[in-house]
Design an enzyme around this catalytic site. Sequence first.
Site, PDB file in Angstrom:
ATOM      1  CB  THR B 168      24.151  40.160  45.415  1.00 15.60           C
ATOM      2  OG1 THR B 168      24.787  41.385  45.392  1.00 15.60           O
ATOM      3  CG2 THR B 168      25.061  38.817  45.321  1.00 15.60           C
ATOM      4  CG  HIS B 345      50.359  35.578  38.570  1.00  9.94           C
ATOM      5  ND1 HIS B 345      50.527  35.739  39.861  1.00  9.94           N
ATOM      6  CD2 HIS B 345      50.036  34.201  38.428  1.00  9.94           C
ATOM      7  CE1 HIS B 345      50.002  34.506  40.405  1.00  9.94           C
ATOM      8  NE2 HIS B 345      49.939  33.533  39.563  1.00  9.94           N
ATOM      9  CD  GLU B 370      26.706  43.087  52.273  1.00  7.26           C
ATOM     10  OE1 GLU B 370      27.180  43.598  51.062  1.00  7.26           O
ATOM     11  OE2 GLU B 370      26.532  41.956  51.889  1.00  7.26           O
TER      12      GLU B 370
END
Lengths: 84, 392
Positions: B168, B345, B370
């Site tokens: 990342t 939605h 993680e």
Amino acid sequence: MSTDIRTRVIGYLSRYFPVSDLADTDDIFKRGFVSSMFAMQLVAFVEQEFAVVVENEDLELDNFRSVAALERFVRGKLSAPVAS
Amino acid sequence: MSTTLDRARAVDDGLLGSAHVAACAGFAEFVDRRVVPIADDLHRSQYTPPQVIDELGRRGLLGLPIPAEYGGGGCDAVTLGLLAAELGRGCSSLRSLLTVHTMVAHVLARWGSRAQRETWLPRLASGECVAALALSEPEVGSDATAVRTRVERDGDELVLHGHKKWITYGHVADLLLVVARGPEGPTAVLVERSRPGVRTRLITGMIGIRASMTADVHLDGVRVPADHLLGRPGLGTTQIAGTALDLGRYTVAWGSVGIIAACLGASVAYADTREQFGAPIREHQLVRRLISDMYADYHASRLLCLDAGVRRDRRDPAALPAASLAKYTASTAAVRAASDAVQVHGANGCGSEYPVQRYLGDAKVMEVIEGTTQLHQVGLADHAFHEFGGFK
């Protein structure tokens, strides 16, 4: 002091392990009680409970592998001169 | 959408002190003004512009938890968590930048030599330098002890060969904390991106955190001075990655709470105005059920995060399993909340006009990074057996 350290170490371990049949010299790693996370918890416990700082050079298995080892390690840290 | 005032009111639940509430209101104001308006564009372009990272650094947000003696904000864990939640509410990619940057800074502060701390922490605190954790590899995920990237000593230097993946912000990080296999086992090494032999390739098309500049990192005979070793050789996963991931789990947990808050904000606003069968859909009971599940998950997850934060600030050893429980609970709840937000939605949730489809992809990533949900479940089951079943 030494007895007190031992009592506090056993008190902490007893929250996670069956300590009734744990001899002071039993290897808690070999007995499968210690995960990688618990190894870090042990470091945090020693620092928080005894107000010491665990350094890189302290991270030897021999300092953490048993009640006797932890007691010896903590006693050594408490008697060491404070670094400036 | 919720307003800054609403957010400040929402966190002022009697559990936080006034300093934390004020800090959170400031984070919320920044996120509403500077992050929310650009988050969908970042997601679509799969790119974080450098000026966005610069702004986070200039405002002191990247260095917030770094000790003040190194120029950081010296904030406590609860404050860091509140920042992660607010950033996560606005943009999970930017929250993931906070996570990887602070993981490396935290490890340096905890286990770095004096020279390493003095060299790197001021630069990480100012945001002049961005850091990333290079642990995963093409064939190595959850079993981090199996890293194949190699590090060997050559005189006064360390030489690295290997391939890291899913790193990342690896495509833009100036400093990589690489875990590689040395003679004593997994070993952590600090590697500047500028070193010859470091090559990165941006990974695109991810399901979530699409602007996170996630990269393949190739290390082709990269040489660094031997003093770039961080921590003990052989303890690169237990000591170094373990310390980093403990904080990473904590900020990911809070980031997941932020995603749930965003889902609630979007769903409540939509249900208020969308009419079907002659009434706003907020009046339809099955829609209300979706909202109430999100609401309960938000508060439950947030309380577990607060518990983990308070324990971290007390230096309670139980902060480690508390972060695992918070991460597991909040990330799985975020996936439920985001899925339900899309449902509220309807077809609009499936398109790019509304942000909820972004939340769904981002939330799924929270369940993977993680420590996967399943890894946390394995550890949490051990705790359950010890806590409620006695010892066998």
